[in-house]
Structures are given as structure tokens and as C-alpha cells.
Motif scaffolding. Structure first.
Motif, PDB file in Angstrom:
ATOM      1  N   ASP A 115       0.814  -1.215   0.000  1.00  0.00           N
ATOM      2  CA  ASP A 115       0.000   0.000   0.000  1.00  0.00           C
ATOM      3  C   ASP A 115       0.850   1.269   0.000  1.00  0.00           C
ATOM      4  N   CYS A 116       2.178   1.114   0.107  1.00  0.00           N
ATOM      5  CA  CYS A 116       3.021   2.294   0.252  1.00  0.00           C
ATOM      6  C   CYS A 116       4.340   2.127  -0.483  1.00  0.00           C
ATOM      7  N   PHE A 117       4.483   2.872  -1.602  1.00  0.00           N
ATOM      8  CA  PHE A 117       5.696   2.719  -2.388  1.00  0.00           C
ATOM      9  C   PHE A 117       6.744   3.762  -2.035  1.00  0.00           C
ATOM     10  N   HIS A 118       6.286   4.932  -1.678  1.00  0.00           N
ATOM     11  CA  HIS A 118       7.213   6.046  -1.575  1.00  0.00           C
ATOM     12  C   HIS A 118       7.218   6.646  -0.166  1.00  0.00           C
ATOM     13  N   TRP A 119       8.153   6.201   0.643  1.00  0.00           N
ATOM     14  CA  TRP A 119       8.274   6.715   2.007  1.00  0.00           C
ATOM     15  C   TRP A 119       9.193   7.928   2.020  1.00  0.00           C
ATOM     16  N   GLN A 120       8.778   8.985   2.703  1.00  0.00           N
ATOM     17  CA  GLN A 120       9.626  10.172   2.808  1.00  0.00           C
ATOM     18  C   GLN A 120       9.834  10.518   4.275  1.00  0.00           C
ATOM     19  N   LEU A 121      11.015  11.014   4.565  1.00  0.00           N
ATOM     20  CA  LEU A 121      11.286  11.455   5.927  1.00  0.00           C
ATOM     21  C   LEU A 121      10.460  12.728   6.175  1.00  0.00           C
ATOM     22  N   LEU A 122       9.653  12.715   7.234  1.00  0.00           N
ATOM     23  CA  LEU A 122       8.741  13.838   7.480  1.00  0.00           C
ATOM     24  C   LEU A 122       9.490  15.167   7.645  1.00  0.00           C
ATOM     25  N   GLU A 123      10.609  15.086   8.336  1.00  0.00           N
ATOM     26  CA  GLU A 123      11.398  16.281   8.597  1.00  0.00           C
ATOM     27  C   GLU A 123      11.797  16.964   7.281  1.00  0.00           C
ATOM     28  N   THR A 124      12.265  16.147   6.336  1.00  0.00           N
ATOM     29  CA  THR A 124      12.682  16.661   5.030  1.00  0.00           C
ATOM     30  C   THR A 124      11.489  17.220   4.265  1.00  0.00           C
ATOM     31  N   LEU A 125      10.388  16.460   4.264  1.00  0.00           N
ATOM     32  CA  LEU A 125       9.188  16.869   3.530  1.00  0.00           C
ATOM     33  C   LEU A 125       8.669  18.204   4.060  1.00  0.00           C
ATOM     34  N   ARG A 126       8.626  18.329   5.375  1.00  0.00           N
ATOM     35  CA  ARG A 126       8.137  19.563   6.007  1.00  0.00           C
ATOM     36  C   ARG A 126       9.002  20.758   5.603  1.00  0.00           C
ATOM     37  N   ALA A 127      10.311  20.533   5.633  1.00  0.00           N
ATOM     38  CA  ALA A 127      11.235  21.622   5.302  1.00  0.00           C
ATOM     39  C   ALA A 127      11.018  22.042   3.851  1.00  0.00           C
ATOM     40  N   ARG A 128      10.753  21.052   2.962  1.00  0.00           N
ATOM     41  CA  ARG A 128      10.586  21.358   1.549  1.00  0.00           C
ATOM     42  C   ARG A 128       9.268  22.097   1.304  1.00  0.00           C
ATOM     43  N   ILE A 129       8.213  21.701   2.029  1.00  0.00           N
ATOM     44  CA  ILE A 129       6.891  22.289   1.817  1.00  0.00           C
ATOM     45  C   ILE A 129       6.837  23.730   2.299  1.00  0.00           C
ATOM     46  N   GLY A 130       7.567  24.027   3.350  1.00  0.00           N
ATOM     47  CA  GLY A 130       7.588  25.414   3.808  1.00  0.00           C
ATOM     48  C   GLY A 130       6.500  25.726   4.816  1.00  0.00           C
ATOM     49  N   ASP A 131       5.219  25.738   4.359  1.00  0.00           N
ATOM     50  CA  ASP A 131       4.130  26.088   5.264  1.00  0.00           C
ATOM     51  C   ASP A 131       3.785  24.902   6.175  1.00  0.00           C
ATOM     52  N   ALA A 132       4.552  24.785   7.262  1.00  0.00           N
ATOM     53  CA  ALA A 132       4.398  23.622   8.141  1.00  0.00           C
ATOM     54  C   ALA A 132       3.021  23.574   8.801  1.00  0.00           C
ATOM     55  N   ALA A 133       2.496  24.746   9.171  1.00  0.00           N
ATOM     56  CA  ALA A 133       1.197  24.781   9.868  1.00  0.00           C
ATOM     57  C   ALA A 133       0.104  24.206   8.972  1.00  0.00           C
ATOM     58  N   GLU A 134       0.116  24.629   7.724  1.00  0.00           N
ATOM     59  CA  GLU A 134      -0.873  24.162   6.757  1.00  0.00           C
ATOM     60  C   GLU A 134      -0.727  22.640   6.540  1.00  0.00           C
ATOM     61  N   PHE A 135       0.516  22.214   6.386  1.00  0.00           N
ATOM     62  CA  PHE A 135       0.792  20.793   6.180  1.00  0.00           C
ATOM     63  C   PHE A 135       0.311  19.968   7.394  1.00  0.00           C
TER      64      PHE A 135
END
Ligand SMILES: *[C@@H]1O[C@H](CO)[C@@H](O)[C@H](O)[C@H]1NC(C)=O
Ligand SMILES: *[C@@H]1O[C@H](CO)[C@@H](O)[C@H](O)[C@H]1NC(C)=O
Ligand SMILES: [Zn+2]
Length: 520
Positions: A169-189
Motif C-alpha cells: 500500500d506504500c511505495f514512496h516513504w519520505q522522511l517527514l522532517e525533510t518533507l516539512r522543510a521542503r513544503i515550507g508552510d508547516a502549519a498548513e501541512f
């Protein structure tokens, strides 16, 4: 009268013997009514009317309690507040909880209920014990938390020392810390993550048009939370935080339904049920040490009703052993999951009769009759739960229209665990004033109030459910005695042995007296 008789006779094709019986019954049953009529002016005697009204009121939950002078003062002010809320343009119990929540939070009755000692929470599921807010803002910020979004727009979490392998059910695991930093708007995420872990939405009627849709989201949210909660170090904090949220709402004891799922460490080590029970026991002790006015917590081992008979039989056998190994922690056993689409208790009869067969002790706390499909196999669960000697009935939404099961539950002192907000969100009832438990409350049926899945419904503690039961289901008739009885019931109908119930009830009474002294 004559035409009615003729009409009934035609419709029901009554035979003449039946007719005699019918006439006799009419005479007998109307005799007391005739006696009520004063022969002078035909008006019923007001004194007699008062007496009947008092007699009827005495039958409701808490109707036999005598209130002290201070309690009567508080009761009178509660009644005035309730009258005001009932005449407001939007009456919260008549509105979907997701819309009613801000209204309830402004209510003076609600604020009082928050301060009121509420005894025990006897029907909460472990995977929804703690608010989604805490899971996201605390747990997902811990190091080595991986996230994955599935094809059906669900989310999975996993703590891992290195990137997890792809799964079905899950092919692409991402480190949350990295994803959050990339997205920028952490509150929205973070808000979007919270959305995955709760049913809460601004538009409940649009988003959940029927029971199937809301249950699908419900099961998804459970699975999403699992990866966070079953991480061993998280589980320890999670239990503690859960007890904290209950204690803050003036609750002194908990019976938590849990499947005791396997927990995992970062290095891949897996812990079994015994490990989890030990952890639960340790955390509870630690919590009591930090909060001496908290009384304790126990586990109701629960398995999903999607399992096969032989799997459930194995689970019952295991639960019997765990109850022996942890007599002070394991309260008993339950089957969970949606009743309407799952298998009935009777389907599992061979598994569920195992304790009786072995002469072993395993109290049952079955979900039963969480349905509005009358006359189905599932609707029969209330009676079957009683036949399997259940100690309490989860929801028993269907009980009011099972007269015999209702009688058995009353005589056997088998309490109903009423979870009003759950029933509304899962679409068994929209206006809580019409909840069938109103009948049970008006006749003083054994009952406790609980919250079922607080994190999924966006509640915390029991005050929201107490509000709906007291203001909506109980109406103007429910009074301070009703509240006190419902709270005390939660200790009375708990799984605690008699001597601990006595201590618990004394502790509750002390808390209650302090509450009355502060608020009357
Ligand atoms: C998360 O919760 C733990 C205890 O439950 C606490 O010690 C820690 O400070 C919290 N962390 C954050 C980031 O809130
Ligand atoms: C239920 O209790 C009765 C009376 O104590 C007992 O005879 C019966 O075996 C019990 N049934 C089950 C299924 O536990
Ligand atoms: Zn439940």
C-alpha cells in the motif's frame, strides 16, 4: 367506540372470543383512569396529577436521589440555564456535533460539566484516546518519522532507522522532517495531516452522505494513526497523555478497549501483548504517583469482528490467559468493528462459549446493537450479548425496541454504555433529542456515558457527551440527580472488584462534595 370496534374487527378479523377479551381489557385498563376523574366537574384532581408526575419523575436516572440544599441551588440554576439554551435559535443537540462544538464550548452548562467529577470513562478505544492535534504536533516531530501517501489518499507513518521498504500500500516513504522543510508552510501541512486522523470537517452532511462513507473514513483514520501509536516509545507517552486528557476533564478511572497490537522499536524489534500490558500497568502507576486523585485504568481486550471463528477462538483463549497473568489490568473481552457489515455475536458462538466450556473467567463487554437496521442478525446482538453474560453493553442503540432484552439487561444490572456523539457522527441519529436512550433514561435503565473515539470526533474527556446526554437526550427533565447518578454509575458498573468500587465511590463522593461546595 362502536365504529372503532367494527373497524378493528374487520381489519384484524377478530374472532368472537378475542372480542370478549378485548372488551374486558378495555374495561380493566380504563378503570384507573375513570377513578381519576372527579365526579363533580369532570376535571382530574390536581393533587393526584402532581403525585403521578412525581412518581413518574422518580423513575428516571437519578430520580430517587435526595439532593442537599446546596445541590438544589445548583440544580435550580442549571435548570434556568437549560431553559435558555433550549429556546436559543440553534439548539446544539439538534445540530451535528461538528457544527455544534463551538456552541457547546460557549455554553455555561458545558463549563460546569467540565468541572464536574464524572467518575470513569468505560468505553474508549485505545487508537483514538489522544487528540490528533497531539499526535501531529508532538509525535510526527520526533526524529526518524517517515510518511507515505497511499493511492486512495490515505496516509501511513512509520518510525525507522532507515528508509522503509516499499509495501503493497506504500511505495514512496519520505522522511517527514525533510518533507516539512521542503513544503515550507508547516502549519498548513500539519493541518492536512490532522485531517487524516479525525473525522472532523466543516461540512459533515456533504462529506458523509451515509453510514458507509463515514465508516470508511473512520477505518482509514484508525489505520493512519496505527503507525504512530504502535511505536513503542510513542505508546508510552501516548497512554500518559491520554490519562492526562481524561484527568483534566475530571475523570478518575478508565477502562480502555485495546487490541494490544504488536509494538515496534526502531531497530525492528517487535513486542508482544504481555509487553504492552506491562507498559500500560507501569504508565498507569506512574500517572497515579503524579496525580494521587486518579484511581486507575484497565484494559478490555478487543478483536475485530472481521476475523474467522477459529481466529476469535484463539484470541479468546489468549485473553483468558492474559486475564490470569494480569488480573488487575485485564477487565475482559470485546469484539469491535462496524456491526452492520461485520459478523454477528451468534456467528462467533463457538469461540465465545470457550470460557464457560473451560470454566475460566473472562467477562464480556460487547458492542451490541450499534445499528438502526431492525430485525437483522446484527440487531439480534443485544440479546446474544446478554445470553453470553456480558457485563455491559456497548451502545445498545437498538435496545429500546427489544423489550425482552431490555428487561433482561435491567434485571441483570447490565449497564448500557451510551456514546451520544459517536451515534450522531456515525449517522444512527441526527437530532439527539430523538435518541432512543431517552426512553432508557426516563425509566432509569442502568447506564453510563462515554465517548467511544474522542480523537476521531474531535472531543476530549467526557464533558461533550455528558452535555449531549444531559441537555439533549435528557431534556428539561434531567437534573443534577441525573448527572450524579450517571457519574456514580460509571464506578458502580465498572469491572472493579467490590472492595475497590467502594473505595472508588468514596473518592467520587469527596470530589462531588468539593464540586458542589465550589459551585452552588
Ligand atoms: C512531546 O511529548 C512529550 C511527553 O509526552 C514531551 O516530553 C515533549 O516535550 C513533547 N514534545 C513536543 C515537541 O511537544
Ligand atoms: C452464563 O451464566 C449462566 C449462569 O451463571 C451459566 O449457566 C452459563 O453457562 C453462562 N453462559 C456463558 C456462555 O458464559
Ligand atoms: Zn466503540
Amino acid at each position: 367506540m362502536f365504529s372503532f370496534t367494527a373497524f378493528s374487527a374487520r381489519r384484524l378479523a377478530l374472532r368472537s372470543e378475542d372480542m370478549v377479551v378485548w372488551l374486558w381489557l378495555t374495561l380493566v385498563t380504563s378503570a384507573p383512569l375513570l377513578w381519576l376523574v372527579r365526579d363533580t366537574d369532570g376535571m382530574p384532581d390536581p393533587a393526584h396529577r402532581d403525585l403521578l408526575m412525581r412518581q413518574e419523575a422518580s423513575r428516571q436516572t437519578g430520580g430517587l436521589l435526595t439532593l442537599t440544599a446546596a445541590e438544589r441551588r445548583l440544580d435550580a440554576s442549571l435548570r434556568r440555564l437549560k431553559e435558555q439554551e433550549m429556546s436559543a435559535a440553534r439548539f446544539p443537540p439538534a445540530v451535528h456535533f461538528f457544527k455544534a462544538k463551538p456552541l457547546i464550548e460557549r455554553s455555561s452548562i458545558f463549563k460546569l460539566l467540565q468541572k464536574m467529577p464524572k467518575g470513569a470513562a468505560l468505553h474508549i478505544h485505545s487508537s483514538s484516546l489522544v487528540g490528533a492535534e497531539w499526535l501531529v504536533r508532538n509525535v510526527t516531530y520526533r526524529p526518524r518519522c517517515y510518511v507515505c501517501f497511499t493511492w486512495d489518499n490515505s496516509v501511513r507513518f512509520l518510525f525507522s532507522a532507515r528508509r522503509p521498504f516499499p509495501r503493497w500500500d506504500c511505495f514512496h516513504w519520505q522522511l517527514l522532517e525533510t518533507l516539512r522543510a521542503r513544503i515550507g508552510d508547516a502549519a498548513e501541512f500539519d493541518n492536512s495531516l490532522i485531517q487524516h486522523l479525525t473525522l472532523f470537517t466543516e461540512d459533515p452532511d456533504g462529506e458523509y452522505p451515509n453510514q458507509d462513507v463515514v465508516w470508511e473514513k473512520f477505518e482509514k483514520a484508525f489505520i493512519a494513526a496505527a503507525g504512530l501509536v504502535t511505536h513503542a516509545p510513542v505508546l508510552r507517552d501516548y497512554y500518559y497523555q491520554g490519562l492526562e486528557e481524561l484527568h483534566k476533564d475530571n475523570i478518575m478511572y478508565l477502562e480502555l478497549r485495546s487490541g494490544l497490537s504488536r509494538t515496534y522499536e526502531l531497530d525492528g524489534t517487535i513486542h508482544d501483548k504481555t509487553w504492552t500490558l506491562n507498559l500500560f500497568q507501569e504508565v498507569t502507576k506512574e500517572f497515579i504517583k503524579d496525580h494521587p486523585d486518579f484511581f486507575g485504568a484497565r484494559i478490555i481486550i478487543s478483536v475485530h469482528r472481521a476475523l474467522s471463528v477459529s481466529e476469535v477462538r484463539a484470541a479468546v483463549k489468549e485473553a483468558i490467559q492474559l486475564k490470569k497473568d494480569f488480573p488487575d489490568v485485564v477487565a475482559g473481552f470485546d469484539m469491535v468493528g462496524r456491526e452492520d457489515s461485520g459478523r454477528s455475536l451468534w456467528y462467533f458462538r463457538e469461540a465465545l462459549s470457550l470460557p464457560a466450556e473451560l470454566g475460566a473467567e473472562l467477562p464480556y463487554f460487547f458492542h451490541a446493537g450499534e445499528t438502526d437496521d431492525e430485525g437483522t442478525d446484527v440487531d439480534q446482538n443485544v440479546l446474544d450479548a446478554l445470553l453470553f453474560n456480558a457485563s455491559r453493553l456497548g451502545h445498545a442503540f437498538a435496545l429500546a425496541h427489544h423489550p425482552l432484552a431490555k428487561e433482561l439487561s435491567r434485571k441483570g444490572n447490565i449497564a448500557v454504555e451510551l456514546c451520544p456523539i459517536s451515534n450522531q457522527v456515525l449517522k444512527l441519529i441526527s437530532d439527539l433529542r430523538n435518541h432512543p436512550a431517552a426512553v432508557l433514561m426516563s425509566e432509569g435503565h442502568p447506564m453510563v456515558i462515554s465517548s467511544d473515539d474522542p480523537s476521531l470526533f474531535g472531543t476530549s474527556g467526557l464533558s461533550y457527551d455528558f452535555y449531549e446526554a444531559f441537555v439533549g437526550i435528557g431534556g428539561l427533565k434531567a437534573n443534577l440527580g441525573t448527572l450524579k447518578e450517571l457519574a456514580a454509575n460509571s464506578i458502580r458498573y465498572s469491572s472493579l472488584p467490590a472492595h475497590l468500587k467502594d473505595i472508588g465511590l468514596v473518592m467520587f463522593q469527596d470530589q462531588w462534595d468539593a464540586f458542589i461546595a465550589d459551585n452552588s
